[in-house]
Design a protein around this motif. Structure first.
Motif, PDB file in Angstrom:
ATOM      1  N   LYS A   1       7.200  -5.101  -9.354  1.00  0.00           N
ATOM      2  CA  LYS A   1       6.004  -5.931  -9.461  1.00  0.00           C
ATOM      3  C   LYS A   1       6.156  -6.683 -10.781  1.00  0.00           C
ATOM      4  O   LYS A   1       6.319  -6.063 -11.835  1.00  0.00           O
TER       5      LYS A   1
ATOM      6  N   LYS B   1       5.429 -10.467 -13.323  1.00  0.00           N
ATOM      7  CA  LYS B   1       4.669 -11.678 -13.650  1.00  0.00           C
ATOM      8  C   LYS B   1       5.701 -12.690 -14.136  1.00  0.00           C
ATOM      9  O   LYS B   1       6.513 -12.381 -15.003  1.00  0.00           O
TER      10      LYS B   1
ATOM     11  N   ASN C   1       5.980 -17.112 -14.867  1.00  0.00           N
ATOM     12  CA  ASN C   1       5.322 -18.423 -14.881  1.00  0.00           C
ATOM     13  C   ASN C   1       3.827 -18.324 -14.586  1.00  0.00           C
ATOM     14  O   ASN C   1       3.270 -19.151 -13.872  1.00  0.00           O
ATOM     15  N   GLY C   2       3.198 -17.241 -15.087  1.00  0.00           N
ATOM     16  CA  GLY C   2       1.757 -17.091 -14.931  1.00  0.00           C
ATOM     17  C   GLY C   2       1.297 -16.564 -13.587  1.00  0.00           C
ATOM     18  O   GLY C   2       0.116 -16.498 -13.308  1.00  0.00           O
ATOM     19  N   LYS C   3       2.238 -16.193 -12.705  1.00  0.00           N
ATOM     20  CA  LYS C   3       1.867 -15.691 -11.380  1.00  0.00           C
ATOM     21  C   LYS C   3       2.415 -14.283 -11.179  1.00  0.00           C
ATOM     22  O   LYS C   3       3.481 -13.952 -11.665  1.00  0.00           O
ATOM     23  N   ASP C   4       1.669 -13.449 -10.430  1.00  0.00           N
ATOM     24  CA  ASP C   4       2.118 -12.099 -10.112  1.00  0.00           C
ATOM     25  C   ASP C   4       2.809 -12.106  -8.750  1.00  0.00           C
ATOM     26  O   ASP C   4       2.458 -12.893  -7.867  1.00  0.00           O
ATOM     27  N   GLY C   5       3.794 -11.209  -8.591  1.00  0.00           N
ATOM     28  CA  GLY C   5       4.482 -11.103  -7.308  1.00  0.00           C
ATOM     29  C   GLY C   5       5.467  -9.958  -7.329  1.00  0.00           C
ATOM     30  O   GLY C   5       5.450  -9.124  -8.240  1.00  0.00           O
TER      31      GLY C   5
END
Length: 118
Positions: free
Chosen positions: A12, A14, A16-20
């Motif tokens: 899990k 982060k 470029n400012g996004k979680d995925g």
């Protein structure tokens, strides 16, 4: 990327400012070298503005007629991305632009001993 947790081959993260989630087999604890598949960042060099008087115009593109983005004073440290046809693509004071390579120096120019008169 920032890794929050890893489980069953997935991380899990982060980025470029996004979680995925990404496969852990594509993550490394060290920054990869110049592999043939890796996108290599531009090699930059540090130079300094070296004008005898006044300021150096940083322009929007590598042309005398391009609009002026900023005026750089003597001794300003700049990051040079590339040089071509007498122009250097640079970053200075957080802005990108172009300056003539004639006014860049690899060493920081000495400041005049006389104080400038306002």
């Amino acid at each position: 990327v920032t890794v929050y947790s890893e489980s069953k081959g997935w991380a899990k993260v982060k980025a470029n400012g996004k979680d995925g989630h990404v496969s852990t087999k594509y993550l490394s604890t060290t920054k990869p070298g110049t592999g043939s598949t890796a996108v290599t960042p531009e090699k930059t060099t540090t130079k300094y503005v070296n004008v005898s008087s006044g300021t150096l115009n940083m322009r929007k593109s590598g042309s005398e007629s391009a609009s002026i983005v900023a005026k750089l004073s003597k001794g300003t440290e700049v990051t040079v991305y590339s040089e071509s046809k007498g122009w250097a693509k640079i970053k200075a004071n957080g802005q990108d632009g172009y300056v003539s390579t004639d006014y860049l120096s690899t060493t920081k120019p000495g400041t005049d001993s006389k104080p400038s008169i306002p």
